[in-house]
Design a protein around this motif. Structure first.
Motif, PDB file in Angstrom:
ATOM      1  N   ARG A 185     -21.412  16.563 -37.570  1.00  0.00           N
ATOM      2  CA  ARG A 185     -21.119  15.147 -37.779  1.00  0.00           C
ATOM      3  C   ARG A 185     -19.690  14.955 -38.296  1.00  0.00           C
ATOM      4  N   PHE A 186     -19.187  15.887 -39.084  1.00  0.00           N
ATOM      5  CA  PHE A 186     -17.801  15.817 -39.536  1.00  0.00           C
ATOM      6  C   PHE A 186     -16.836  16.002 -38.374  1.00  0.00           C
ATOM      7  N   MET A 187     -17.140  16.926 -37.476  1.00  0.00           N
ATOM      8  CA  MET A 187     -16.236  17.166 -36.355  1.00  0.00           C
ATOM      9  C   MET A 187     -16.130  15.917 -35.482  1.00  0.00           C
ATOM     10  N   THR A 188     -17.211  15.185 -35.335  1.00  0.00           N
ATOM     11  CA  THR A 188     -17.182  13.949 -34.544  1.00  0.00           C
ATOM     12  C   THR A 188     -16.472  12.823 -35.276  1.00  0.00           C
ATOM     13  N   ALA A 189     -16.815  12.619 -36.546  1.00  0.00           N
ATOM     14  CA  ALA A 189     -16.308  11.463 -37.284  1.00  0.00           C
ATOM     15  C   ALA A 189     -14.932  11.695 -37.896  1.00  0.00           C
ATOM     16  N   VAL A 190     -14.716  12.885 -38.454  1.00  0.00           N
ATOM     17  CA  VAL A 190     -13.474  13.173 -39.178  1.00  0.00           C
ATOM     18  C   VAL A 190     -12.487  13.955 -38.323  1.00  0.00           C
ATOM     19  N   GLY A 191     -13.001  14.929 -37.560  1.00  0.00           N
ATOM     20  CA  GLY A 191     -12.139  15.775 -36.743  1.00  0.00           C
ATOM     21  C   GLY A 191     -11.924  17.148 -37.323  1.00  0.00           C
ATOM     22  N   CYS A 192     -12.562  17.449 -38.468  1.00  0.00           N
ATOM     23  CA  CYS A 192     -12.455  18.765 -39.091  1.00  0.00           C
ATOM     24  C   CYS A 192     -13.705  19.013 -39.925  1.00  0.00           C
ATOM     25  N   PRO A 193     -13.993  20.262 -40.297  1.00  0.00           N
ATOM     26  CA  PRO A 193     -15.157  20.544 -41.133  1.00  0.00           C
ATOM     27  C   PRO A 193     -14.973  20.032 -42.556  1.00  0.00           C
ATOM     28  N   PRO A 194     -16.062  19.910 -43.312  1.00  0.00           N
ATOM     29  CA  PRO A 194     -15.948  19.419 -44.693  1.00  0.00           C
ATOM     30  C   PRO A 194     -14.987  20.231 -45.549  1.00  0.00           C
ATOM     31  N   LYS A 195     -15.004  21.556 -45.392  1.00  0.00           N
ATOM     32  CA  LYS A 195     -14.133  22.394 -46.215  1.00  0.00           C
ATOM     33  C   LYS A 195     -12.666  22.100 -45.962  1.00  0.00           C
TER      34      LYS A 195
END
Length: 291
Positions: free
Chosen positions: A190-200
């Protein structure tokens, strides 16, 4: 549509100034900004540190474009007379507005026509005819607002996770999946879709911006790198140095020297810096009364 007379616009050889968005945009947008280089100034070598955000940008006289999140320091030579306006989305907030995955925009600059289906030209013409940089920025903000009103809802899990990462620069990633009741793989997807990178990666980016905020806030300009590292949530100065090289390619002292040369009263980053400073104060990393 003719371009406006810009001869009286410039107060400094170069400047960068942020402001908060209108309230309706606040869940989606962190700031609206204007960058200028005076016509009689030399070209300005601008450096951009990764911020985990997608932006809509327009150089006046050109067409608006979308800048995806950056994975490293970017450098750009801005010509004399350049006036550029931008709207910066909060991490995770651009995807439902642009109707595309943020992961597909990483390290890319995409013409708005590719996302806005031919409406970029009239927007560019409208901005070019604006009577001031601030008016141009407001017009771009209004265009983004129009698209926010038609957007799908923000991903609630990502929004909560981003808030947690902002609030705790040291430990939040370790507890995200437990507190949000989601698996590591689901959260990463979900981060890759919404943010473009992993949480870390976003966590590291936000922590580094917290360091930049502290380094440029009040008396902290005179603090040592070791003290700044501790206040920003790093284990020690060596940890900060490793992260600075990994994120920007240069040591923190070199990065801050460049910022010191180029920034002053003509640079305003308060909308970006203040939430990070407050979070560090609330978590005991910094004394809010001195910020």
């Amino acid at each position: 549509m003719p371009e406006a007379d810009r001869s009286t616009w410039f107060r400094w050889p170069q400047s960068y100034r942020e402001r908060l968005p209108r309230p309706e945009l606040a869940p989606y947008v962190s700031c609206v900004w204007v960058q200028e280089v005076a016509p009689d100034s030399p070209p300005f070598a601008f450096q951009s540190v990764p911020n985990g955000c997608v932006e809509v940008v327009c150089v006046l006289g050109g067409l608006p474009h979308v800048v995806g999140i950056q994975s490293g320091l970017t450098r750009e030579l801005l010509a004399p007379g350049t006036v550029m306006v931008g709207v910066r989305f909060r991490p995770g907030a651009a995807a439902p507005v642009l109707r595309t995955s943020a992961g597909e925009l990483v390290d890319l600059t995409v013409a708005c026509d590719d996302l806005w289906r031919g409406s970029a030209l009239p927007v560019g013409e409208l901005l070019a005819a604006a009577g001031s940089p601030q008016e141009a920025a407001s017009l771009l903000e209004a265009e983004v607002l129009r698209r926010v009103r038609a957007a799908t809802e923000l991903d609630p899990v990502v929004r909560s996770a981003v808030g947690m990462l902002v609030l705790d620069p040291a430990n939040a990633v370790r507890t995200l999946t437990t507190e949000l009741h989601i698996s590591d793989s689901q959260l990463r997807r979900r981060f890759m879709t919404a943010v473009g990178c992993p949480p870390k990666v976003l966590h590291r980016t936000l922590r580094f911006w917290g360091f930049l905020a502290l380094a440029q806030s009040g008396p902290r300009r005179r603090r040592s790198l070791a003290a700044l590292a501790g206040s920003a949530g790093y284990a020690d100065q060596a940890h900060l140095a490793r992260e600075s090289v990994a994120i920007t390619g240069v040591a923190p002292s070199e990065l801050l020297a460049g910022i010191e040369r180029n920034c002053g009263e003509n640079h305003i980053h308060a909308p970006t810096y203040q939430p990070l400073l407050r979070a560090r104060a609330l978590n005991g990393y910094a004394d809010l009364s001195t910020l």
